[in-house]
Design an enzyme around this catalytic site. Structure first.
Site, PDB file in Angstrom:
ATOM      1  N   GLY A   9      14.047  44.217   4.706  1.00 47.96           N
ATOM      2  CA  GLY A   9      15.344  44.753   4.519  1.00 47.96           C
ATOM      3  C   GLY A   9      16.059  43.770   3.617  1.00 47.96           C
ATOM      4  N   CYS A  10      17.479  43.721   3.916  1.00 42.66           N
ATOM      5  CA  CYS A  10      18.138  42.611   3.359  1.00 42.66           C
ATOM      6  C   CYS A  10      17.923  41.351   2.992  1.00 42.66           C
ATOM      7  CB  CYS A  10      19.790  42.524   3.936  1.00 42.66           C
ATOM      8  SG  CYS A  10      20.736  41.577   3.351  1.00 42.66           S
ATOM      9  N   PHE A  11      17.779  41.047   1.790  1.00 38.98           N
ATOM     10  CA  PHE A  11      17.184  39.547   1.494  1.00 38.98           C
ATOM     11  C   PHE A  11      18.075  38.358   2.014  1.00 38.98           C
ATOM     12  CE2 PHE A  11      18.388  40.296  -3.395  1.00 38.98           C
ATOM     13  CZ  PHE A  11      19.778  40.352  -2.935  1.00 38.98           C
TER      14      PHE A  11
END
Length: 179
Positions: A9-11
């Site tokens: 997902g979002c880093f």
């Protein structure tokens, strides 16, 4: 020291999950798996480059093993949703393990197989397991994002619950300064 590369997902969230673990020396947010060199955040977000938002971490296997990192990886995101994590949708948010050697490949594939055989999740695990390709470090404002922006709504509602989960499940693996 060894490298591990994970997409979950979002880093910003993934970086926050791993950066306070004892034995993890460095965590960098970036991109891998795409068709162009040195992509920008805007290009990756378009979904047209094929890149995944990932973190690449440097760790000491004498302190924390790759297997322990895998356990944390699997337990801190949903590996059953293709190209999404929560409200973040797109190929850049896919679940992925990008191995740096044959042992990492063997461990990742074995763990994924065990999870699927045990029906650990309601749906099958769709995490891609591929050789690590070129890693492009994200822009400076993406680095250490959660720690620098923890009061922002996204961090409070998406990243913080993951950080809290790591503290609850893996507190003994955290650096003393964050326990």
């Amino acid at each position: 020291m060894e490298l591990a590369t994970f997409g979950a997902g979002c880093f910003w969230c993934v970086e926050a999950v791993f950066q306070n673990l004892n034995g993890v020396e460095k965590v960098e947010s970036g991109y891998t798996g795409g068709r162009i060199a040195n992509p920008t955040y805007k290009e990756v977000c378009s979904g047209l480059t094929g890149h995944n938002e990932v973190i690449q971490l440097t760790f000491d296997p004498q302190i924390i093993s790759f297997e322990e990192l895998l356990e944390i990886f699997w337990k801190t995101h949903d590996p059953t949703t293709l190209n999404r994590q929560g409200n973040d949708v797109g190929t850049q948010y896919r679940s992925g393990i990008y191995y740096h050697n044959d042992e990492q490949k063997r461990l990742a594939e074995g763990y994924k197989q065990k999870l699927n055989e045990a029906h650990a999740f309601e749906q099958p695990v769709v995490t891609e397991i591929l050789p690590a390709g070129p890693f492009y470090k994200a822009e400076a404002y993406h680095q250490n994002y959660y720690n620098l922006n923890s009061s922002q709504p996204y961090c409070q509602f998406v990243a913080k619950p993951k950080v809290d989960k790591v503290k609850a499940l893996f507190g003994e693996k955290l650096k003393t300064s964050v326990q």
